[in-house]
Design a protein around this motif. Structure first.
Motif, PDB file in Angstrom:
ATOM      1  N   SER A  28       0.864  -1.131   0.174  1.00 50.81           N
ATOM      2  CA  SER A  28      -0.099  -0.124  -0.038  1.00 50.81           C
ATOM      3  C   SER A  28       1.078   1.385  -0.096  1.00 50.81           C
ATOM      4  N   LYS A  29       0.768   2.084  -0.993  1.00 49.61           N
ATOM      5  CA  LYS A  29       1.480   3.264  -1.109  1.00 49.61           C
ATOM      6  C   LYS A  29       3.050   3.433  -1.111  1.00 49.61           C
ATOM      7  N   ASP A  48      -2.029  -1.469  -3.862  1.00 45.32           N
ATOM      8  CA  ASP A  48      -2.881  -0.438  -3.678  1.00 45.32           C
ATOM      9  C   ASP A  48      -2.149   0.980  -3.724  1.00 45.32           C
ATOM     10  N   HIS A  49      -2.710   1.923  -4.579  1.00 44.49           N
ATOM     11  CA  HIS A  49      -1.992   3.161  -4.562  1.00 44.49           C
ATOM     12  C   HIS A  49      -0.410   3.065  -4.743  1.00 44.49           C
ATOM     13  N   CYS A  50       0.068   2.227  -5.461  1.00 43.60           N
ATOM     14  CA  CYS A  50       1.743   2.202  -5.672  1.00 43.60           C
ATOM     15  C   CYS A  50       1.872   2.722  -6.937  1.00 43.60           C
ATOM     16  N   ASP A  51       3.266   3.043  -7.056  1.00 40.76           N
ATOM     17  CA  ASP A  51       3.793   3.596  -8.176  1.00 40.76           C
ATOM     18  C   ASP A  51       4.833   2.558  -8.637  1.00 40.76           C
ATOM     19  N   ASN A  69      -5.657   1.282  -8.045  1.00 40.89           N
ATOM     20  CA  ASN A  69      -5.258   2.589  -7.990  1.00 40.89           C
ATOM     21  C   ASN A  69      -3.705   2.859  -8.339  1.00 40.89           C
ATOM     22  N   CYS A  70      -3.044   2.101  -8.917  1.00 43.35           N
ATOM     23  CA  CYS A  70      -1.626   2.128  -9.202  1.00 43.35           C
ATOM     24  C   CYS A  70      -1.270   2.726 -10.459  1.00 43.35           C
ATOM     25  N   CYS A  92      -6.443   2.173 -12.715  1.00 45.00           N
ATOM     26  CA  CYS A  92      -4.899   2.177 -12.912  1.00 45.00           C
ATOM     27  C   CYS A  92      -4.592   3.022 -13.914  1.00 45.00           C
TER      28      CYS A  92
END
Length: 186
Positions: A28-29, A48-51, A69-70, A92
């Motif tokens: 996450s993040k 989740d929410h990773c770059d 949400n990546c 994404c």
């Protein structure tokens, strides 16, 4: 091996991960931008929410991996291991990604930006592109049997270069099948 870990707000950017297998882990993040994730297995993991932009995935195993949400800009999934390759994407950004000869049967792409990407030689049987922007994405040599494009938009697919059987489209986006003819429809 890392098993059932919650990994949050870690920065791996530009680095190589040390562990070779992650099973049932939730990231996450985390920042994986330009990271080297080669020869690592991710089994039943979620991001989740990773770059992961420009991450290197040479011989990486993605087995039942979900991205939510990546940011995955410029990622080449074509160099991943084929064995049990299974991914899904929700909300994404997949711009400039490459899927080359990937088995994407029943893959779900939901509410994604997939602009200027490349799908070549993929099996997309029964896959779903729900509300996806496919602007300037290349589709060539794919199997689209029962693939669902009904809510996808901005695609240009040449039916002569892809296998289609019971592929689902909706109007007006289906007009993207005629792009190669350089005609005007009013």
């Amino acid at each position: 091996m890392i098993y059932q870990e919650e990994l949050e707000k870690l920065d791996f950017s530009g680095n190589r991960l040390k562990n070779k297998e992650y099973s049932l882990c939730h990231f996450s993040k985390c920042n994986f931008s330009s990271s080297n994730l080669s020869e690592i297995d991710f089994i039943d993991c979620s991001f989740d929410h990773c770059d992961l932009s420009n991450a290197i995935l040479r011989k990486t195993g993605l087995k039942s991996v979900k991205f939510t949400n990546c940011k995955l800009i410029g990622v080449d999934f074509g160099v991943c291991r084929d064995f049990l390759f299974s991914v899904s994407f929700e909300k994404c950004q997949l711009d400039y990604t490459t899927f080359f000869k990937n088995n994407l049967k029943k893959a779900i792409f939901g509410d994604c930006l997939i602009r200027e990407a490349n799908f070549t030689g993929c099996d997309l049987t029964e896959s779903i592109f729900h509300n996806c922007d496919l602007s300037r994405t290349v589709f060539e040599g794919n199997n689209f049997a029962k693939t669902d494009f009904r809510t996808a938009f901005a695609y240009a697919i040449d039916p002569d270069l892809n296998r289609m059987s019971k592929t689902q489209f909706s109007y007006p986006a289906v007009l993207g099948l005629l792009d190669r003819f350089d005609i005007e429809i009013t």
